[in-house]
Design a protein around this motif. Structure first.
Motif, mmCIF file in Angstrom:
data_model
loop_
_atom_site.group_PDB
_atom_site.id
_atom_site.type_symbol
_atom_site.label_atom_id
_atom_site.label_comp_id
_atom_site.label_asym_id
_atom_site.label_seq_id
_atom_site.Cartn_x
_atom_site.Cartn_y
_atom_site.Cartn_z
ATOM 1 N N CYS A 78 1.269 6.557 3.508
ATOM 2 C CA CYS A 78 -0.127 6.158 3.302
ATOM 3 C C CYS A 78 -1.087 7.122 3.996
ATOM 4 O O CYS A 78 -0.839 7.571 5.121
ATOM 5 N N ALA B 277 -9.624 0.283 -0.756
ATOM 6 C CA ALA B 277 -8.229 -0.070 -0.491
ATOM 7 C C ALA B 277 -8.092 -0.714 0.883
ATOM 8 O O ALA B 277 -7.387 -1.719 1.050
ATOM 9 N N LEU C 30 0.832 -1.208 0.000
ATOM 10 C CA LEU C 30 0.000 0.000 0.000
ATOM 11 C C LEU C 30 0.860 1.249 0.000
ATOM 12 O O LEU C 30 1.934 1.272 0.600
ATOM 13 N N CYS D 73 -5.112 5.680 0.216
ATOM 14 C CA CYS D 73 -5.681 4.334 0.375
ATOM 15 C C CYS D 73 -7.062 4.495 1.009
ATOM 16 O O CYS D 73 -7.213 4.340 2.229
#
Length: 233
Positions: A130, A114, A106, A110
């Protein structure tokens, strides 16, 4: 010429199936085509005897900003499922349930789907850049692909509800604290680390790997006594 609905790339590397979400110009927004091709890739992993582990990743700077709602809405109105019947469900919510391991890498944004793909995978590696958000409540809907119960299972009720009921963003380190991801690595290293772990898994005895996963899944679903009974038999 690129398909405006994006695509899912699949490539074999030894015993690994590398699955890439490829619509970076739209922050990998999910379309019906992407859902169908993702399910087909998961089914390929499941049915090919030579494949032992999958790696899910995304092209571009972000994993995905979530659903491309204008493209998903017609499918919803017609009552069609996001994942075609008969294919392996990437969210592991209905049969056929995936029995081979999936490692996900990832990065960047996200959002929504996700996170639910991350929670349905077996090992998740997050880049330290992220930005996570399960933001459905901000749109007047609820998360429907596993976040509501998997977050509570992993992080406990309060931690899950703080995320689910506010829709606020949270970081990779918060995801690690909540047991949503297993490692946080510097941005740019997430794919290599996921690949490294998948290769290590693929070197193990494949039937033992699948039996181990099955035992753990039975324990989560039915309790440890049910898992032990299956092992003993």
């Amino acid at each position: 010429e690129r398909d405006p609905d994006g695509r899912v790339k699949s490539g074999v590397n030894g015993h690994l199936l590398l699955i890439g979400i490829d619509r970076p110009e739209k922050r990998n927004g999910f379309t019906p085509k992407i859902f169908a091709e993702l399910a087909a890739a998961y089914s390929r992993l499941e049915t090919s005897a030579e494949l032992r582990c999958g790696v899910l990743y995304a092209e571009g700077d972000h994993f995905t900003a979530g659903l491309d709602m204008p493209k998903i809405a017609p499918l919803r109105r017609e009552g069609r499922p996001l994942v075609p019947d008969g294919e392996v469900d990437p969210f592991n919510l209905r049969a056929p349930i995936r029995t081979k391991p999936m490692v996900v890498a990832l990065k960047g944004i996200c959002f929504t789907v996700a996170i639910e793909l991350m929670l349905a995978a077996d090992i998740a590696i997050a880049a330290d850049n992220c930005r996570f958000s399960q933001l459905e409540v901000k749109r007047g809907i609820m998360a429907g692909c596993g976040a509501t119960f998997r977050m509570a299972e992993r992080a406990g009720w309060g931690n899950a509800m703080k995320i689910l009921l506010t829709g606020d963003e949270f970081t990779a380190h918060e995801a690690l604290r909540c047991n949503f991801v297993q490692e946080v690595v510097p941005a740019g290293r997430e794919y290599d680390r996921a690949l490294e772990l998948a290769e290590k898994i693929a070197r193990q005895a494949p039937l033992a790997v699948q039996a181990t996963m099955e035992s753990g899944r039975i324990a989560l679903d039915e309790g440890w006594r049910a898992a032990h009974a299956c092992t003993a038999s």
